[in-house]
Design a protein around this motif. Structure first.
Motif, PDB file in Angstrom:
ATOM      1  N   THR A  60       0.829  -1.213   0.000  1.00  0.00           N
ATOM      2  CA  THR A  60       0.000   0.000   0.000  1.00  0.00           C
ATOM      3  C   THR A  60       0.859   1.258   0.000  1.00  0.00           C
ATOM      4  O   THR A  60       0.626   2.189  -0.778  1.00  0.00           O
ATOM      5  N   LYS A  61       1.852   1.292   0.865  1.00  0.00           N
ATOM      6  CA  LYS A  61       2.705   2.477   0.977  1.00  0.00           C
ATOM      7  C   LYS A  61       3.550   2.679  -0.280  1.00  0.00           C
ATOM      8  O   LYS A  61       3.738   3.806  -0.756  1.00  0.00           O
ATOM      9  N   SER A  62       4.071   1.583  -0.818  1.00  0.00           N
ATOM     10  CA  SER A  62       4.869   1.673  -2.040  1.00  0.00           C
ATOM     11  C   SER A  62       4.030   2.184  -3.212  1.00  0.00           C
ATOM     12  O   SER A  62       4.435   3.094  -3.945  1.00  0.00           O
ATOM     13  N   ALA A  63       2.838   1.592  -3.374  1.00  0.00           N
ATOM     14  CA  ALA A  63       1.967   2.003  -4.475  1.00  0.00           C
ATOM     15  C   ALA A  63       1.504   3.447  -4.300  1.00  0.00           C
ATOM     16  O   ALA A  63       1.405   4.204  -5.280  1.00  0.00           O
ATOM     17  N   ALA A  64       1.218   3.838  -3.056  1.00  0.00           N
ATOM     18  CA  ALA A  64       0.781   5.212  -2.801  1.00  0.00           C
ATOM     19  C   ALA A  64       1.846   6.211  -3.254  1.00  0.00           C
ATOM     20  O   ALA A  64       1.530   7.260  -3.832  1.00  0.00           O
ATOM     21  N   LYS A  65       3.109   5.883  -2.997  1.00  0.00           N
ATOM     22  CA  LYS A  65       4.199   6.779  -3.400  1.00  0.00           C
ATOM     23  C   LYS A  65       4.353   6.814  -4.915  1.00  0.00           C
ATOM     24  O   LYS A  65       4.652   7.860  -5.491  1.00  0.00           O
ATOM     25  N   GLU A  66       4.146   5.684  -5.566  1.00  0.00           N
ATOM     26  CA  GLU A  66       4.271   5.639  -7.029  1.00  0.00           C
ATOM     27  C   GLU A  66       3.148   6.396  -7.731  1.00  0.00           C
ATOM     28  O   GLU A  66       3.351   6.961  -8.809  1.00  0.00           O
ATOM     29  N   LEU A  67       1.959   6.376  -7.142  1.00  0.00           N
ATOM     30  CA  LEU A  67       0.776   6.830  -7.862  1.00  0.00           C
ATOM     31  C   LEU A  67       0.257   8.203  -7.456  1.00  0.00           C
ATOM     32  O   LEU A  67      -0.615   8.767  -8.128  1.00  0.00           O
ATOM     33  N   ALA A  68       0.784   8.769  -6.376  1.00  0.00           N
ATOM     34  CA  ALA A  68       0.249  10.043  -5.870  1.00  0.00           C
ATOM     35  C   ALA A  68       0.298  11.146  -6.922  1.00  0.00           C
ATOM     36  O   ALA A  68      -0.660  11.928  -7.062  1.00  0.00           O
ATOM     37  N   HIS A  69       1.386  11.215  -7.662  1.00  0.00           N
ATOM     38  CA  HIS A  69       1.518  12.305  -8.636  1.00  0.00           C
ATOM     39  C   HIS A  69       0.590  12.135  -9.827  1.00  0.00           C
ATOM     40  O   HIS A  69       0.405  13.067 -10.614  1.00  0.00           O
ATOM     41  N   ARG A  70      -0.026  10.964  -9.950  1.00  0.00           N
ATOM     42  CA  ARG A  70      -0.998  10.737 -11.023  1.00  0.00           C
ATOM     43  C   ARG A  70      -2.443  10.861 -10.532  1.00  0.00           C
ATOM     44  O   ARG A  70      -3.381  10.514 -11.239  1.00  0.00           O
ATOM     45  N   GLY A  71      -2.617  11.344  -9.296  1.00  0.00           N
ATOM     46  CA  GLY A  71      -3.955  11.575  -8.777  1.00  0.00           C
ATOM     47  C   GLY A  71      -4.652  10.344  -8.235  1.00  0.00           C
ATOM     48  O   GLY A  71      -5.865  10.357  -8.011  1.00  0.00           O
ATOM     49  N   VAL A  72      -3.878   9.268  -8.009  1.00  0.00           N
ATOM     50  CA  VAL A  72      -4.454   8.016  -7.507  1.00  0.00           C
ATOM     51  C   VAL A  72      -4.041   7.826  -6.049  1.00  0.00           C
ATOM     52  O   VAL A  72      -2.850   7.857  -5.724  1.00  0.00           O
ATOM     53  N   ARG A  73      -5.021   7.640  -5.168  1.00  0.00           N
ATOM     54  CA  ARG A  73      -4.750   7.423  -3.746  1.00  0.00           C
ATOM     55  C   ARG A  73      -4.844   5.943  -3.408  1.00  0.00           C
ATOM     56  O   ARG A  73      -5.718   5.240  -3.920  1.00  0.00           O
ATOM     57  N   VAL A  74      -3.956   5.471  -2.538  1.00  0.00           N
ATOM     58  CA  VAL A  74      -3.937   4.066  -2.119  1.00  0.00           C
ATOM     59  C   VAL A  74      -3.827   4.008  -0.606  1.00  0.00           C
ATOM     60  O   VAL A  74      -2.874   4.539  -0.026  1.00  0.00           O
ATOM     61  N   ASN A  75      -4.798   3.386   0.040  1.00  0.00           N
ATOM     62  CA  ASN A  75      -4.812   3.276   1.496  1.00  0.00           C
ATOM     63  C   ASN A  75      -5.174   1.861   1.918  1.00  0.00           C
ATOM     64  O   ASN A  75      -5.631   1.053   1.098  1.00  0.00           O
ATOM     65  N   ALA A  76      -4.980   1.570   3.188  1.00  0.00           N
ATOM     66  CA  ALA A  76      -5.293   0.239   3.706  1.00  0.00           C
ATOM     67  C   ALA A  76      -6.136   0.327   4.966  1.00  0.00           C
ATOM     68  O   ALA A  76      -6.069   1.311   5.710  1.00  0.00           O
ATOM     69  N   VAL A  77      -6.902  -0.711   5.207  1.00  0.00           N
ATOM     70  CA  VAL A  77      -7.721  -0.842   6.416  1.00  0.00           C
ATOM     71  C   VAL A  77      -7.272  -2.109   7.140  1.00  0.00           C
ATOM     72  O   VAL A  77      -7.042  -3.143   6.509  1.00  0.00           O
ATOM     73  N   GLN A  78      -7.141  -2.010   8.457  1.00  0.00           N
ATOM     74  CA  GLN A  78      -6.767  -3.166   9.274  1.00  0.00           C
ATOM     75  C   GLN A  78      -7.887  -3.497  10.254  1.00  0.00           C
ATOM     76  O   GLN A  78      -7.921  -2.965  11.366  1.00  0.00           O
ATOM     77  N   PRO A  79      -8.806  -4.376   9.872  1.00  0.00           N
ATOM     78  CA  PRO A  79      -9.845  -4.787  10.822  1.00  0.00           C
ATOM     79  C   PRO A  79      -9.262  -5.653  11.937  1.00  0.00           C
ATOM     80  O   PRO A  79      -8.269  -6.357  11.745  1.00  0.00           O
ATOM     81  N   GLY A  80      -9.927  -5.595  13.080  1.00  0.00           N
ATOM     82  CA  GLY A  80      -9.587  -6.486  14.182  1.00  0.00           C
ATOM     83  C   GLY A  80     -10.587  -7.623  14.226  1.00  0.00           C
ATOM     84  O   GLY A  80     -10.901  -8.241  13.202  1.00  0.00           O
ATOM     85  N   LEU A  81     -11.138  -7.886  15.405  1.00  0.00           N
ATOM     86  CA  LEU A  81     -12.126  -8.951  15.564  1.00  0.00           C
ATOM     87  C   LEU A  81     -13.480  -8.446  15.067  1.00  0.00           C
ATOM     88  O   LEU A  81     -14.086  -7.566  15.661  1.00  0.00           O
ATOM     89  N   ILE A  82     -13.941  -9.011  13.962  1.00  0.00           N
ATOM     90  CA  ILE A  82     -15.191  -8.590  13.324  1.00  0.00           C
ATOM     91  C   ILE A  82     -16.149  -9.779  13.287  1.00  0.00           C
ATOM     92  O   ILE A  82     -15.740 -10.904  12.993  1.00  0.00           O
ATOM     93  N   LEU A 136     -12.551   6.298   2.938  1.00  0.00           N
ATOM     94  CA  LEU A 136     -11.330   6.322   2.113  1.00  0.00           C
ATOM     95  C   LEU A 136     -11.656   6.403   0.623  1.00  0.00           C
ATOM     96  O   LEU A 136     -10.863   6.943  -0.159  1.00  0.00           O
ATOM     97  N   ALA A 137     -12.803   5.876   0.234  1.00  0.00           N
ATOM     98  CA  ALA A 137     -13.192   5.902  -1.182  1.00  0.00           C
ATOM     99  C   ALA A 137     -13.755   7.249  -1.604  1.00  0.00           C
ATOM    100  O   ALA A 137     -13.815   7.556  -2.798  1.00  0.00           O
ATOM    101  N   SER A 138     -14.158   8.059  -0.632  1.00  0.00           N
ATOM    102  CA  SER A 138     -14.830   9.320  -0.935  1.00  0.00           C
ATOM    103  C   SER A 138     -13.869  10.508  -0.878  1.00  0.00           C
ATOM    104  O   SER A 138     -12.727  10.395  -0.430  1.00  0.00           O
ATOM    105  N   ASP A 139     -14.381  11.659  -1.282  1.00  0.00           N
ATOM    106  CA  ASP A 139     -13.584  12.887  -1.239  1.00  0.00           C
ATOM    107  C   ASP A 139     -13.383  13.411   0.175  1.00  0.00           C
ATOM    108  O   ASP A 139     -12.621  14.369   0.379  1.00  0.00           O
ATOM    109  N   LEU A 140     -14.051  12.815   1.169  1.00  0.00           N
ATOM    110  CA  LEU A 140     -13.787  13.198   2.558  1.00  0.00           C
ATOM    111  C   LEU A 140     -12.329  12.932   2.918  1.00  0.00           C
ATOM    112  O   LEU A 140     -11.779  13.570   3.811  1.00  0.00           O
ATOM    113  N   SER A 141     -11.696  11.986   2.213  1.00  0.00           N
ATOM    114  CA  SER A 141     -10.299  11.633   2.488  1.00  0.00           C
ATOM    115  C   SER A 141      -9.377  12.071   1.341  1.00  0.00           C
ATOM    116  O   SER A 141      -8.374  11.420   1.061  1.00  0.00           O
ATOM    117  N   SER A 142      -9.714  13.163   0.702  1.00  0.00           N
ATOM    118  CA  SER A 142      -9.007  13.587  -0.516  1.00  0.00           C
ATOM    119  C   SER A 142      -7.519  13.869  -0.318  1.00  0.00           C
ATOM    120  O   SER A 142      -6.756  13.889  -1.288  1.00  0.00           O
TER     121      SER A 142
END
Length: 249
Positions: free
Chosen positions: A168-190, A228-234
């Motif tokens: 996630t972090k590697s891809a985020a660094k590669e793609l940020a300048h192209r307007g693409v955001r990459v994030n991750a979610v870590q669920p616990g006990l669900i 994370l998918a919405s513009d709230l996290s732009s």
């Protein structure tokens, strides 16, 4: 009132049940067109029909083995063909093959690594290829708190989920300048079918270790993905958000 992802085209892998289906539902409720991708095509199509009837959104189900590059590429292209764009891609597909280091077979180690890590990498690779050209897009990868803490009996799963963070972090660094955001979610006990199959005393013991003293719900994970998918996290990329009630903080 428009939804948070109104008019967006989205893909959720492992979307026919559990957390994936909850994510697809949240996206559809908030105005997105949704492609539910699953290795079980019949189940994906049934889930899509259910969501479409429930929300009124355009939802389709596709069969896809996320460990196959051709299949992942086809899912991405089909989404563009059907909906005209690819704006959101959620890498959620996963399996478990638990055993101790001593007893785990190499094939079970490889199966879990292939679905979680290779499958996520392929999703990032093919989604971002389309998003780069469009100059925008969001990718959300599903990690796990077991990738942060390590779980006994899950050396394959914990390793794969830790790898998703690095990816996630590697891809985020590669793609940020192209307007693409990459994030991750870590669920616990669900609370899912998988965790509810645990012995009640084991489940209760794990809940007791959580500061909030309860397990989470698939919808609570889905809410974070929607953010994370919405513009709230732009201005958020390369982030890892824990959804675990304070466990392992």
């Amino acid at each position: 009132m428009n939804g948070l992802v109104e008019g967006k085209s989205s893909v959720v892998t492992g979307g026919a049940q559990g957390i994936g289906l909850a994510i697809g539902r949240r996206l559809a409720q908030n105005g997105a067109r949704v492609v539910l991708v699953d290795v079980d095509q019949a189940r994906a199509e049934a889930a899509a029909k259910e969501l479409s009837g429930e929300t009124g959104a355009k939802v389709i189900g596709l069969g896809c083995d996320v460990t196959s590059e051709d299949a992942v590429h086809a899912a991405a292209i089909t989404t563009v063909d059907r909906f005209g764009a690819l704006d959101i891609w959620v890498n959620n597909a996963g399996i478990t093959r638990d055993a101790s280091l001593r007893k785990m077979s190499v094939s079970d180690f490889e199966a879990v690594m292939n679905v979680h890590l290779k499958g996520t990498w392929l999703g990032v690779r093919h989604a971002s290829a389309i998003m780069r050209e469009a100059g925008s897009g969001v990718i959300v990868n599903m990690s796990s708190l077991s990738g942060k803490s390590g779980n006994p009996g899950q050396s394959n799963y914990s390793a794969a989920k830790a790898g998703v963070v690095g990816l996630t972090k590697s891809a985020a660094k590669e793609l940020a300048h192209r307007g693409v955001r990459v994030n991750a979610v870590q669920p616990g006990l669900i609370r899912t079918a998988m965790t509810e199959a645990m012995p009640p005393d084991v489940f209760a013991a794990r809940e007791a270790d959580i500061p909030m003293k309860r397990a989470g719900t698939p919808d609570e994970v889905a809410g974070t993905v929607l953010f994370l998918a919405s513009d709230l996290s732009s201005y958020v990329t390369g982030a890892v958000i824990e959804v675990g009630g304070g466990r392992y903080m």
